[in-house]
Design a protein around this motif. Structure first.
Motif, PDB file in Angstrom:
ATOM      1  N   HIS A  59       0.810  -1.393  -0.044  1.00 46.67           N
ATOM      2  CA  HIS A  59      -0.027   0.196   0.072  1.00 46.67           C
ATOM      3  C   HIS A  59       0.754   1.431   0.087  1.00 46.67           C
ATOM      4  O   HIS A  59       0.384   2.354  -0.369  1.00 46.67           O
ATOM      5  CB  HIS A  59      -0.930  -0.031   1.294  1.00 46.67           C
ATOM      6  CG  HIS A  59      -0.300   0.518   2.446  1.00 46.67           C
ATOM      7  ND1 HIS A  59       0.272  -0.357   3.124  1.00 46.67           N
ATOM      8  CD2 HIS A  59      -0.408   1.581   3.256  1.00 46.67           C
ATOM      9  CE1 HIS A  59       0.677   0.041   4.500  1.00 46.67           C
ATOM     10  NE2 HIS A  59       0.269   1.323   4.262  1.00 46.67           N
ATOM     11  N   ASP A  60       2.059   1.224   0.584  1.00 39.60           N
ATOM     12  CA  ASP A  60       2.793   2.471   0.775  1.00 39.60           C
ATOM     13  C   ASP A  60       4.105   2.499  -0.142  1.00 39.60           C
ATOM     14  O   ASP A  60       4.872   3.200  -0.099  1.00 39.60           O
ATOM     15  CB  ASP A  60       3.359   2.824   2.033  1.00 39.60           C
ATOM     16  CG  ASP A  60       2.423   3.338   2.900  1.00 39.60           C
ATOM     17  OD1 ASP A  60       1.422   4.181   2.519  1.00 39.60           O
ATOM     18  OD2 ASP A  60       2.459   3.388   4.229  1.00 39.60           O
ATOM     19  N   HIS A  82       1.852   9.697  -2.280  1.00 42.41           N
ATOM     20  CA  HIS A  82       2.485   8.725  -2.385  1.00 42.41           C
ATOM     21  C   HIS A  82       1.540   7.375  -2.671  1.00 42.41           C
ATOM     22  O   HIS A  82       1.875   6.443  -3.309  1.00 42.41           O
ATOM     23  CB  HIS A  82       2.967   8.247  -1.097  1.00 42.41           C
ATOM     24  CG  HIS A  82       2.232   7.928   0.093  1.00 42.41           C
ATOM     25  ND1 HIS A  82       1.387   8.773   0.848  1.00 42.41           N
ATOM     26  CD2 HIS A  82       1.687   6.476   0.713  1.00 42.41           C
ATOM     27  CE1 HIS A  82       0.774   8.156   1.832  1.00 42.41           C
ATOM     28  NE2 HIS A  82       1.087   7.093   1.558  1.00 42.41           N
ATOM     29  N   GLY A  83       0.288   7.730  -2.462  1.00 42.48           N
ATOM     30  CA  GLY A  83      -0.707   6.535  -2.721  1.00 42.48           C
ATOM     31  C   GLY A  83      -1.053   6.536  -4.264  1.00 42.48           C
ATOM     32  O   GLY A  83      -0.880   5.416  -4.895  1.00 42.48           O
ATOM     33  N   CYS A 104      -3.382   1.309  -3.202  1.00 37.58           N
ATOM     34  CA  CYS A 104      -2.280   2.367  -2.779  1.00 37.58           C
ATOM     35  C   CYS A 104      -3.228   3.808  -3.049  1.00 37.58           C
ATOM     36  O   CYS A 104      -3.100   4.402  -2.074  1.00 37.58           O
ATOM     37  CB  CYS A 104      -1.333   2.211  -4.003  1.00 37.58           C
ATOM     38  SG  CYS A 104      -0.336   0.813  -3.690  1.00 37.58           S
ATOM     39  N   ALA A 105      -3.900   3.883  -4.128  1.00 34.64           N
ATOM     40  CA  ALA A 105      -4.430   5.165  -4.556  1.00 34.64           C
ATOM     41  C   ALA A 105      -5.450   5.837  -3.731  1.00 34.64           C
ATOM     42  O   ALA A 105      -5.806   6.873  -3.274  1.00 34.64           O
ATOM     43  CB  ALA A 105      -5.183   5.159  -6.017  1.00 34.64           C
ATOM     44  N   ARG A 106      -6.428   4.593  -2.711  1.00 37.53           N
ATOM     45  CA  ARG A 106      -7.592   4.951  -1.725  1.00 37.53           C
ATOM     46  C   ARG A 106      -7.152   5.035  -0.586  1.00 37.53           C
ATOM     47  O   ARG A 106      -8.243   5.092   0.200  1.00 37.53           O
ATOM     48  CB  ARG A 106      -8.608   4.183  -2.239  1.00 37.53           C
ATOM     49  CG  ARG A 106      -8.906   4.399  -3.987  1.00 37.53           C
ATOM     50  CD  ARG A 106      -9.698   3.229  -4.208  1.00 37.53           C
ATOM     51  NE  ARG A 106     -10.005   3.276  -5.713  1.00 37.53           N
ATOM     52  CZ  ARG A 106     -11.143   3.797  -5.981  1.00 37.53           C
ATOM     53  NH1 ARG A 106     -12.074   4.294  -5.294  1.00 37.53           N
ATOM     54  NH2 ARG A 106     -11.414   4.040  -7.222  1.00 37.53           N
ATOM     55  N   HIS A 107      -5.906   5.096   0.136  1.00 38.88           N
ATOM     56  CA  HIS A 107      -5.877   4.676   1.488  1.00 38.88           C
ATOM     57  C   HIS A 107      -5.669   6.062   2.373  1.00 38.88           C
ATOM     58  O   HIS A 107      -5.325   5.989   3.477  1.00 38.88           O
ATOM     59  CB  HIS A 107      -4.645   3.772   2.079  1.00 38.88           C
ATOM     60  CG  HIS A 107      -3.393   3.959   1.622  1.00 38.88           C
ATOM     61  ND1 HIS A 107      -2.689   4.308   0.517  1.00 38.88           N
ATOM     62  CD2 HIS A 107      -2.560   4.315   2.648  1.00 38.88           C
ATOM     63  CE1 HIS A 107      -1.333   4.526   0.713  1.00 38.88           C
ATOM     64  NE2 HIS A 107      -1.210   4.814   1.971  1.00 38.88           N
ATOM     65  N   THR A 108      -5.467   7.141   1.734  1.00 38.08           N
ATOM     66  CA  THR A 108      -5.017   8.364   2.334  1.00 38.08           C
ATOM     67  C   THR A 108      -6.179   8.841   3.328  1.00 38.08           C
ATOM     68  O   THR A 108      -7.418   8.908   2.924  1.00 38.08           O
ATOM     69  CB  THR A 108      -4.675   9.479   1.434  1.00 38.08           C
ATOM     70  OG1 THR A 108      -3.459   9.069   0.646  1.00 38.08           O
ATOM     71  CG2 THR A 108      -4.483  10.749   2.182  1.00 38.08           C
ATOM     72  N   GLU A 136     -10.273  -3.041   0.583  1.00 42.91           N
ATOM     73  CA  GLU A 136      -9.736  -1.741   0.648  1.00 42.91           C
ATOM     74  C   GLU A 136     -10.064  -0.918   2.030  1.00 42.91           C
ATOM     75  O   GLU A 136      -9.099  -0.382   2.563  1.00 42.91           O
ATOM     76  CB  GLU A 136     -10.333  -0.827  -0.243  1.00 42.91           C
ATOM     77  CG  GLU A 136      -9.860  -1.306  -1.697  1.00 42.91           C
ATOM     78  CD  GLU A 136     -10.603  -0.729  -2.814  1.00 42.91           C
ATOM     79  OE1 GLU A 136     -10.361  -0.800  -4.162  1.00 42.91           O
ATOM     80  OE2 GLU A 136     -11.464   0.173  -2.825  1.00 42.91           O
ATOM     81  N   CYS A 140      -7.084   0.405   4.696  1.00 37.37           N
ATOM     82  CA  CYS A 140      -7.140   1.788   5.234  1.00 37.37           C
ATOM     83  C   CYS A 140      -7.325   1.840   6.769  1.00 37.37           C
ATOM     84  O   CYS A 140      -6.583   2.684   7.232  1.00 37.37           O
ATOM     85  CB  CYS A 140      -8.379   2.517   4.195  1.00 37.37           C
ATOM     86  SG  CYS A 140      -8.148   4.460   4.403  1.00 37.37           S
ATOM     87  N   ASP A 143      -4.252   0.763   8.617  1.00 38.13           N
ATOM     88  CA  ASP A 143      -3.116   1.659   8.174  1.00 38.13           C
ATOM     89  C   ASP A 143      -3.093   2.753   9.365  1.00 38.13           C
ATOM     90  O   ASP A 143      -2.161   3.325   9.654  1.00 38.13           O
ATOM     91  CB  ASP A 143      -3.183   2.279   6.901  1.00 38.13           C
ATOM     92  CG  ASP A 143      -1.922   3.117   6.617  1.00 38.13           C
ATOM     93  OD1 ASP A 143      -0.608   2.914   6.755  1.00 38.13           O
ATOM     94  OD2 ASP A 143      -2.283   4.097   5.685  1.00 38.13           O
TER      95      ASP A 143
END
Length: 184
Positions: A59-60, A82-83, A104-108, A136, A140, A143
Motif C-alpha cells: 500500500h505504501d 504517495h498513494g 494504494c491510491a485510496r488509503h489516504t 480496501e 485503510c 493503516d
C-alpha cells in the motif's frame, strides 16, 4: 498470494537507501498483520485474507518517489501523492496488479472525495480516491494505527482518530464506523 517481496525488490533495490526499505517493510508488515487479524476476527465479513495481506504489504510502495526526508524519502513529489504514485508504479509493473493499485491510491486518511481534492487544491487527480471494497476499507483502517515515524508503536483508537481530524468530520465518522465493524 502474490509475490509482494519481488515487487518491492524491483522498486527498492537491496543496498539502495536501506533505511527507507526498512521503514516501508516494517510499517507495511504491521499494517498487514493488523488487517489480517481484522479478517480473522471478523470471518463473517468474508474478506479475502490473501489479498488483504499482499495489498497491505504494497500500500505504501509509492513513498520512494516522495519528498519526506524525516523517513528517508528523497523523491521530488509531495508526500500526499504517495498513494497515487504507488498505484502508478504497480500498474507499470503489471496490469494484473490493478486491485492492489486501487488500495494504494485510496488509503489516504479514510479516502478523499473529488470534492475534497478540488476544494483543498490537493495535488491529486480530480477523482474519488475512497476505499470502496471491504478489503480496501480494512487496509485503510489498519493503516491508521501505525505511523512511519514511530515504527514500533501501535496507536490506540483514540490516537488514530485524533490523527484524522485534519481530514474533517466525515473522515472521523467513517473511521468510527469502521472501528465498529473491524475492531479487534
Amino acid at each position: 498470494m502474490i509475490d509482494y517481496n519481488s515487487i518491492i525488490d524491483s522498486f527498492y533495490k537491496e543496498g539502495e537507501n536501506p533505511e527507507l526499505r526498512n521503514i516501508l517493510l516494517k510499517h507495511s508488515r504491521y499494517v498487514a498483520d493488523l488487517a489480517l487479524k481484522v479478517c480473522q476476527c471478523h470471518r463473517e465479513l468474508g474478506a479475502d485474507e490473501d489479498f488483504v495481506y499482499g495489498a497491505a504489504m504494497l500500500h505504501d510502495i509509492g513513498i520512494i518517489k516522495c519528498d519526506a526526508p524525516g523517513i528517508y524519502c528523497f523523491g521530488k513529489e509531495p508526500y500526499l501523492c504517495h498513494g497515487v504514485l504507488g498505484a502508478e508504479m504497480l500498474r507499470s509493473y503489471s496490469p494484473s496488479l490493478e486491485p492492489y493499485a486501487r488500495v494504494c491510491a485510496r488509503h489516504t486518511g479514510t479516502g478523499l472525495t473529488v470534492e475534497t481534492i478540488i476544494e483543498r487544491g490537493l495535488p491529486l487527480p480530480h477523482q474519488d480516491l475512497v476505499p470502496e471494497t471491504l478489503e480496501e476499507q480494512i487496509i485503510c483502517y489498519a493503516d491508521k494505527f501505525f505511523s512511519k515515524t514511530h515504527l514500533d508503536e501501535q496507536k490506540t483508537y483514540e490516537q488514530a482518530l485524533a490523527s484524522l481530524v485534519r481530514f474533517g468530520e466525515h473522515g472521523l465518522q467513517v473511521f468510527s464506523r469502521w472501528h465498529e465493524m473491524f475492531g479487534v
